[in-house]
Design a protein around this motif. Structure first.
Motif, PDB file in Angstrom:
ATOM      1  N   GLN A  23      76.199  51.032  35.749  1.00 33.24           N
ATOM      2  CA  GLN A  23      76.384  50.004  34.719  1.00 33.24           C
ATOM      3  C   GLN A  23      75.333  50.146  33.619  1.00 33.24           C
ATOM      4  O   GLN A  23      75.642  50.023  32.433  1.00 33.24           O
ATOM      5  CB  GLN A  23      76.313  48.612  35.350  1.00 33.24           C
ATOM      6  N   LEU A  24      74.079  50.388  34.026  1.00 30.82           N
ATOM      7  CA  LEU A  24      73.011  50.558  33.045  1.00 30.82           C
ATOM      8  C   LEU A  24      73.260  51.794  32.188  1.00 30.82           C
ATOM      9  O   LEU A  24      73.104  51.759  30.951  1.00 30.82           O
ATOM     10  CB  LEU A  24      71.665  50.666  33.759  1.00 30.82           C
ATOM     11  N   ALA A  25      73.646  52.891  32.823  1.00 33.95           N
ATOM     12  CA  ALA A  25      73.907  54.125  32.084  1.00 33.95           C
ATOM     13  C   ALA A  25      75.031  53.932  31.078  1.00 33.95           C
ATOM     14  O   ALA A  25      74.937  54.365  29.919  1.00 33.95           O
ATOM     15  CB  ALA A  25      74.256  55.250  33.055  1.00 33.95           C
ATOM     16  N   ASP A  26      76.116  53.282  31.504  1.00 32.72           N
ATOM     17  CA  ASP A  26      77.243  53.041  30.601  1.00 32.72           C
ATOM     18  C   ASP A  26      76.816  52.180  29.414  1.00 32.72           C
ATOM     19  O   ASP A  26      77.203  52.426  28.272  1.00 32.72           O
ATOM     20  CB  ASP A  26      78.385  52.355  31.351  1.00 32.72           C
ATOM     21  N   PHE A  27      76.022  51.146  29.698  1.00 34.52           N
ATOM     22  CA  PHE A  27      75.552  50.240  28.648  1.00 34.52           C
ATOM     23  C   PHE A  27      74.720  50.996  27.610  1.00 34.52           C
ATOM     24  O   PHE A  27      74.953  50.878  26.401  1.00 34.52           O
ATOM     25  CB  PHE A  27      74.746  49.111  29.281  1.00 34.52           C
ATOM     26  N   ILE A  28      73.759  51.787  28.064  1.00 37.09           N
ATOM     27  CA  ILE A  28      72.881  52.497  27.126  1.00 37.09           C
ATOM     28  C   ILE A  28      73.658  53.573  26.372  1.00 37.09           C
ATOM     29  O   ILE A  28      73.548  53.685  25.142  1.00 37.09           O
ATOM     30  CB  ILE A  28      71.674  53.106  27.868  1.00 37.09           C
ATOM     31  N   ASP A  29      74.451  54.368  27.086  1.00 30.90           N
ATOM     32  CA  ASP A  29      75.178  55.461  26.443  1.00 30.90           C
ATOM     33  C   ASP A  29      76.193  54.942  25.423  1.00 30.90           C
ATOM     34  O   ASP A  29      76.403  55.565  24.378  1.00 30.90           O
ATOM     35  CB  ASP A  29      75.901  56.306  27.494  1.00 30.90           C
ATOM     36  N   LYS A  56      61.504  50.069  42.689  1.00 30.22           N
ATOM     37  CA  LYS A  56      62.721  50.114  41.879  1.00 30.22           C
ATOM     38  C   LYS A  56      62.426  50.635  40.477  1.00 30.22           C
ATOM     39  O   LYS A  56      63.239  51.338  39.881  1.00 30.22           O
ATOM     40  CB  LYS A  56      63.360  48.722  41.818  1.00 30.22           C
ATOM     41  N   VAL A  57      61.257  50.272  39.940  1.00 28.40           N
ATOM     42  CA  VAL A  57      60.839  50.808  38.641  1.00 28.40           C
ATOM     43  C   VAL A  57      60.775  52.326  38.692  1.00 28.40           C
ATOM     44  O   VAL A  57      61.315  53.028  37.825  1.00 28.40           O
ATOM     45  CB  VAL A  57      59.467  50.223  38.236  1.00 28.40           C
ATOM     46  N   GLU A  58      60.103  52.855  39.720  1.00 25.24           N
ATOM     47  CA  GLU A  58      59.952  54.310  39.853  1.00 25.24           C
ATOM     48  C   GLU A  58      61.307  54.987  40.006  1.00 25.24           C
ATOM     49  O   GLU A  58      61.594  56.001  39.356  1.00 25.24           O
ATOM     50  CB  GLU A  58      59.069  54.623  41.064  1.00 25.24           C
ATOM     51  N   ASP A  59      62.159  54.431  40.873  1.00 23.00           N
ATOM     52  CA  ASP A  59      63.476  55.029  41.116  1.00 23.00           C
ATOM     53  C   ASP A  59      64.327  55.024  39.852  1.00 23.00           C
ATOM     54  O   ASP A  59      65.008  56.009  39.535  1.00 23.00           O
ATOM     55  CB  ASP A  59      64.196  54.276  42.240  1.00 23.00           C
ATOM     56  N   THR A  60      64.296  53.904  39.133  1.00 28.00           N
ATOM     57  CA  THR A  60      65.116  53.779  37.929  1.00 28.00           C
ATOM     58  C   THR A  60      64.646  54.740  36.844  1.00 28.00           C
ATOM     59  O   THR A  60      65.462  55.405  36.185  1.00 28.00           O
ATOM     60  CB  THR A  60      65.085  52.334  37.411  1.00 28.00           C
ATOM     61  N   ALA A  61      63.320  54.834  36.655  1.00 31.16           N
ATOM     62  CA  ALA A  61      62.788  55.742  35.635  1.00 31.16           C
ATOM     63  C   ALA A  61      63.143  57.194  35.961  1.00 31.16           C
ATOM     64  O   ALA A  61      63.529  57.970  35.078  1.00 31.16           O
ATOM     65  CB  ALA A  61      61.276  55.571  35.518  1.00 31.16           C
ATOM     66  N   GLU A  62      63.027  57.562  37.238  1.00 31.58           N
ATOM     67  CA  GLU A  62      63.345  58.929  37.644  1.00 31.58           C
ATOM     68  C   GLU A  62      64.824  59.232  37.435  1.00 31.58           C
ATOM     69  O   GLU A  62      65.196  60.298  36.927  1.00 31.58           O
ATOM     70  CB  GLU A  62      62.966  59.135  39.115  1.00 31.58           C
ATOM     71  N   TRP A  63      65.669  58.282  37.816  1.00 32.24           N
ATOM     72  CA  TRP A  63      67.112  58.477  37.664  1.00 32.24           C
ATOM     73  C   TRP A  63      67.494  58.595  36.192  1.00 32.24           C
ATOM     74  O   TRP A  63      68.301  59.453  35.812  1.00 32.24           O
ATOM     75  CB  TRP A  63      67.841  57.308  38.321  1.00 32.24           C
ATOM     76  N   MET A  64      66.904  57.757  35.339  1.00 31.78           N
ATOM     77  CA  MET A  64      67.229  57.801  33.909  1.00 31.78           C
ATOM     78  C   MET A  64      66.740  59.102  33.281  1.00 31.78           C
ATOM     79  O   MET A  64      67.393  59.650  32.385  1.00 31.78           O
ATOM     80  CB  MET A  64      66.621  56.595  33.201  1.00 31.78           C
ATOM     81  N   THR A  65      65.588  59.583  33.736  1.00 28.14           N
ATOM     82  CA  THR A  65      65.080  60.862  33.226  1.00 28.14           C
ATOM     83  C   THR A  65      66.037  61.989  33.578  1.00 28.14           C
ATOM     84  O   THR A  65      66.346  62.853  32.743  1.00 28.14           O
ATOM     85  CB  THR A  65      63.682  61.147  33.807  1.00 28.14           C
ATOM     86  N   GLN A  66      66.539  61.979  34.820  1.00 30.69           N
ATOM     87  CA  GLN A  66      67.492  63.004  35.245  1.00 30.69           C
ATOM     88  C   GLN A  66      68.797  62.915  34.456  1.00 30.69           C
ATOM     89  O   GLN A  66      69.496  63.911  34.279  1.00 30.69           O
ATOM     90  CB  GLN A  66      67.769  62.863  36.736  1.00 30.69           C
ATOM     91  N   ALA A  67      69.087  61.701  33.972  1.00 32.47           N
ATOM     92  CA  ALA A  67      70.312  61.499  33.188  1.00 32.47           C
ATOM     93  C   ALA A  67      70.125  61.873  31.715  1.00 32.47           C
ATOM     94  O   ALA A  67      71.050  61.716  30.916  1.00 32.47           O
ATOM     95  CB  ALA A  67      70.758  60.040  33.299  1.00 32.47           C
ATOM     96  N   GLY A  68      68.914  62.337  31.353  1.00 39.64           N
ATOM     97  CA  GLY A  68      68.705  62.830  29.997  1.00 39.64           C
ATOM     98  C   GLY A  68      67.981  61.890  29.059  1.00 39.64           C
ATOM     99  O   GLY A  68      67.832  62.191  27.871  1.00 39.64           O
ATOM    100  N   HIS A  69      67.508  60.745  29.574  1.00 37.98           N
ATOM    101  CA  HIS A  69      66.772  59.802  28.736  1.00 37.98           C
ATOM    102  C   HIS A  69      65.269  60.071  28.842  1.00 37.98           C
ATOM    103  O   HIS A  69      64.784  60.635  29.830  1.00 37.98           O
ATOM    104  CB  HIS A  69      67.050  58.365  29.165  1.00 37.98           C
ATOM    105  N   THR A  70      64.525  59.657  27.819  1.00 34.86           N
ATOM    106  CA  THR A  70      63.066  59.668  27.908  1.00 34.86           C
ATOM    107  C   THR A  70      62.658  58.321  28.495  1.00 34.86           C
ATOM    108  O   THR A  70      62.569  57.313  27.792  1.00 34.86           O
ATOM    109  CB  THR A  70      62.421  59.853  26.526  1.00 34.86           C
ATOM    110  N   ALA A  71      62.461  58.286  29.802  1.00 36.77           N
ATOM    111  CA  ALA A  71      62.199  57.031  30.518  1.00 36.77           C
ATOM    112  C   ALA A  71      60.882  57.148  31.274  1.00 36.77           C
ATOM    113  O   ALA A  71      60.651  58.140  31.981  1.00 36.77           O
ATOM    114  CB  ALA A  71      63.340  56.714  31.483  1.00 36.77           C
TER     115      ALA A  71
END
Length: 600
Positions: free
Chosen positions: A219-225, A242-257
Motif C-alpha cells: 500500500q505504501l509503495a503504491d501510494f508513493i509511486d 519496523k523503521v529499519e525494515d521499512t527503510a531497507e525494503w524501500m531502498t530495495q524498491a529503488g527509493h532513497t530511504a
C-alpha cells in the motif's frame, strides 16, 4: 540611526511585501513590549513572529528551543539573510562557546538560540543579566504540559524568566495545543497577562486520508509511486525494528530511504537528518524521535504506518508536510490491531492513573478520527476548539464519501456474543463463534451451544473485523490489556437494550481518488522545465558551496516565481517574493544570468 520598522525588515531582510494573518498584530504587540501566546500551525509563519521583533527591538533576542539538532540549520538560514544569529548548546567546543557568549554580552548578535537546559544554568543566566535582552521566545511551548505528547520537565522552570527579567517581553509559541494545554502554558509560564493570538489550525494544502491496513508495504509503495515519485517524505512507524525494515525494503524498491530512531548513534542520526534536509527526494523512515521543528519546506507527504498516540501528535507530525503551501498528503494506515496495541501500551506503562486517564481519552479521540464518515478536517479542527460548519472538500471522506449502513442488529449480535462467551476472548475467537466455526475449544467450553453461535454466518470474517474495530473506536467495546480479551464498555447498554441505533461505515478497498488542489503558485509548464531544472541545479550548487540545505538559498516557491517572471536584471529580481537584499546581493547575478540563458 533610527530603529527599522517591522514592514521594512519584512521587505529588506525576508523579501516579502505583506504579512500573513495575524503576524502584523503579533509583531506590533511584542515590539511594543507586550507578552504573547501564539498558536499557529506548522508552516504558518510562526518564526517571523519573533524574528522580526528581534531585528526591530534593540538587544539580543533569546529563542528557547528543545531542538538542538536543528539549531545549526535555523541559524544558517538566518545568517544567509544577513542576520547576526548564533546558538548556544552542547555541540559547541569551549572556544566557540566563549566567543558566542562574548558576542551576546557585547550586543553584536540579533538572535541566539538556547536549549532550555542551557538557559537554566547559572552561567547562562548571569550572561543574560549582563546583556541587553530584547525578548524571550519560548518555542514548542506545549512541551511545558505534563499531559502533552512532548513533555519536557525543564520547560516548567522557565517561569523564572518573568521574575529575573520583568521588563523583557516573553512569547510562547506552539503549533499543537488543545484547550487544557493552552491553559497550562499560561499558568506554567506566568503568561496570565499575555495577549492570545489563535491562528486557524487549518492547513488547507494538506489532504488527510486514512486507509484500512492490508498489505502495508505494498500500500505504501503504491501510494508513493502513484502520487509522490521522487519526492521528499516522512514515514512514521511505532517501533525501531519496523523503521529499519521499512527503510531497507524501500531502498530495495529503488527509493532513497533512511532510518531514524533513538537506537542509532547520534552521528548516524545527524548524518541521515542532514541528507534529508540537504538532498532532494529523500524519504526518512522514523519513529517519533524525528521531526519536531523540522524546517524543510518541500516535504510532500507524511505517512503513518501505525496509529499515533493522540490527535496532537498526529497533527504535529502531519504538519511537517507542505510547509511551502503547495499540495501535500497526510496518509495513514489503520487497523484493529492499532487500538489493541495502543491501549496495551497505556495500561502497561509506568504512568500514574491520572496520566493514563488522559492518555485513554486522547486515544479515543484518535480512534474516532479514523472511523468517522464525515469530513476529517472538521473533526480535526474541532478537537482544537475551532468550529467549522462546512466540509473541506480535500480529505478522503469528502472526495470519496464512505458508504454507511444501519449496523444496529450486527452490533447487538457482536456485543451479545462477547457477553455470552464470558468477555475474555479475543477478536478472532469471537468472530469464529459468530460465524459458526467448529473447534474443540468451543465444544469444551460449551460455546457451540450458545444462542449466538453461528448467528452471524451471513458476514465474512473481514466484515466482522470491521464492525468490531469500529465498536472499539466508538467506545462500545474495550480491550482487556493482559490477553486482549474483548469486554463490554459501559456505553453499550443503550445499544444492547434497543434504545439506540448505530450507523457504521462500509470499508472499501481500492485506490482513493485524489483531487488536485488549486495552487496559488505559478505552474511549471512543459516549456518551462529546462529553466526550472537549471535554477534547481544552480541552487544545489550554491547550497553545496555554502554547506546548507538548498531551501536556505531559495524556497521552491521563489524559484517558481523566477520561472514565471523571468527577471533578467538585478532590479527585476528584487520584486520576486522571497528575495531579500542580502540574498539578492549574494546570489542575484548567478540567477539572472541563468534565466537570461533560457530567455529567447
Amino acid at each position: 540611526m533610527s530603529q527599522p520598522t517591522a514592514q521594512s525588515v519584512l521587505a529588506s531582510v525576508f523579501g516579502y511585501d505583506a504579512f500573513r494573518g495575524q503576524q502584523a498584530d503579533i509583531i506590533d504587540h511584542v515590539v511594543a513590549g507586550g507578552d504573547a501566546l501564539v498558536l499557529m500551525p506548522t508552516g504558518g509563519g510562526k518564526s517571523l513572529c519573533y524574528q522580526i521583533p528581534a531585528l526591530v527591538r534593540p538587544g539580543v533576542a533569546v529563542v528557547v528551543s528543545p531542538l538542538i539538532a536543528l539549531m545549526a540549520d535555523q541559524v544558517a538560514a538566518l545568517q544567509q539573510l544577513g542576520v547576526a544569529a548564533a546558538y548556544l548548546n552542547s555541540t559547541l567546543d569551549a572556544e566557540s562557546q566563549t566567543a558566542i557568549e562574548r558576542d551576546v554580552a557585547n550586543g553584536t548578535l540579533d538572535i541566539v538560540y538556547i536549549a532550555p537546559e542551557r538557559l537554566l544554568q547559572p552561567r547562562t543566566l548571569n550572561l543574560l543579566q549582563r546583556a541587553s535582552v530584547s525578548l524571550f521566545a519560548i518555542d514548542e511551548a506545549h512541551c511545558v504540559s505534563q499531559w502533552g505528547h512532548d513533555f519536557r520537565p525543564e520547560y516548567r522552570q522557565l517561569a523564572m524568566l518573568a521574575e529575573q527579567f520583568p521588563n523583557v517581553p516573553r512569547m510562547a509559541l506552539t503549533a499543537t495545543a488543545d484547550l487544557p494545554t493552552r491553559a497550562e502554558i499560561v499558568e506554567r509560564l506566568g503568561l496570565e497577562n499575555a495577549a492570545h493570538y489563535l491562528h486557524s489550525f487549518d492547513r488547507p494544502n494538506i489532504q488527510y486520508r486514512v486507509a484500512e491496513r492490508g498489505n502495508a508495504k505494498q500500500q505504501l509503495a503504491d501510494f508513493i509511486d502513484r502520487e509522490h515519485p521522487g519526492q521528499a517524505g516522512i514515514v512514521y512507524c511505532l517501533s525501531r525494528r519496523k523503521v529499519e525494515d521499512t527503510a531497507e525494503w524501500m531502498t530495495q524498491a529503488g527509493h532513497t530511504a533512511l532510518p531514524y530512531h533513538a537506537g542509532l548513534s547520534p552521528a548516524m542520526r545527524a548524518h541521515h537528518q542532514s541528507r534529508f534536509l540537504r538532498e532532494e527526494g529523500v524519504i526518512i523512515c522514523a519513529t517519533v524521535a524525528f521531526g519536531m521543528g523540522i524546517d524543510k519546506p518541500d516535504v510532500r507527504f507524511v505517512a503513518h504506518l501505525d496509529l499515533p498516540a493522540s490527535i496532537e501528535a498526529y497533527y504535529q507530525e502531519t504538519g511537517r508536510a507542505g510547509r511551502d503551501g503547495e499540495p501535500a498528503t497526510a496518509w495513514m494506515l489503520y487497523g484493529l490491531g492499532d487500538a489493541v496495541q495502543r491501549r496495551r501500551m497505556i495500561e502497561q506503562g509506568a504512568a500514574v492513573e491520572d496520566r493514563k486517564r488522559v492518555e485513554r481519552a486522547k486515544l479515543d479521540a484518535m480512534l474516532a478520527y479514523c472511523e468517522i464518515a464525515s469530513c476529517r478536517r472538521v473533526n480535526l479542527l474541532g478537537y482544537f476548539g475551532e468550529d467549522r460548519d462546512t466540509a473541506c472538500g480535500n480529505c478522503d471522506t469528502c472526495l470519496n464519501p464512505p458508504e454507511t449502513y444501519d449496523a444496529t442488529r450486527y452490533a447487538r449480535i457482536a456485543l451479545s456474543a462477547i457477553y455470552r462467551t464470558g468477555q475474555r476472548f479475543g477478536t478472532g475467537y469471537v468472530i469464529d463463534h459468530l460465524r459458526g466455526a467448529h473447534s474443540d475449544r468451543a465444544r469444551e467450553l460449551g460455546h457451540d451451544a450458545l444462542s449466538t453461535a453461528g448467528i452471524g454466518d451471513d458476514l465474512s470474517a473481514k466484515q466482522w473485523r470491521s464492525i468490531i474495530r469500529q465498536l472499539i473506536a466508538l467506545g462500545y467495546i474495550r480491550v482487556e490489556q493482559a490477553y486482549g480479551g474483548l469486554q463490554l464498555a459501559p456505553g453499550c447498554r443503550a445499544l444492547l437494550r434497543g434504545e439506540q441505533t448505530l450507523e457504521l461505515r462500509v470499508d472499501r478497498s481500492g485506490k482513493r481518488s485524489r483531487r488536485a488542489i488549486k495552487k496559488e503558485l505559478p505552474p511549471i509548464e512543459i516549456e518551462d522545465e529546462p529553466l526550472w531544472e537549471a535554477l534547481r541545479a544552480l541552487r544545489m550548487e550554491l547550497a553545496r558551496e555554502q554547506d546548507v540545505p538548498p531551501y536556505v538559498i531559495f524556497h521552491d516557491a521563489t524559484l517558481r516565481e523566477m520561472v514565471a517572471r523571468r527577471p533578467t536584471d538585478i532590479a527585476e529580481l528584487s520584486n520576486v517574493p522571497g528575495v531579500g537584499e542580502k540574498k539578492r546581493d549574494a546570489y542575484g547575478r548567478a540567477f539572472v544570468d541563468t534565466i537570461a540563458e533560457h530567455v529567447t
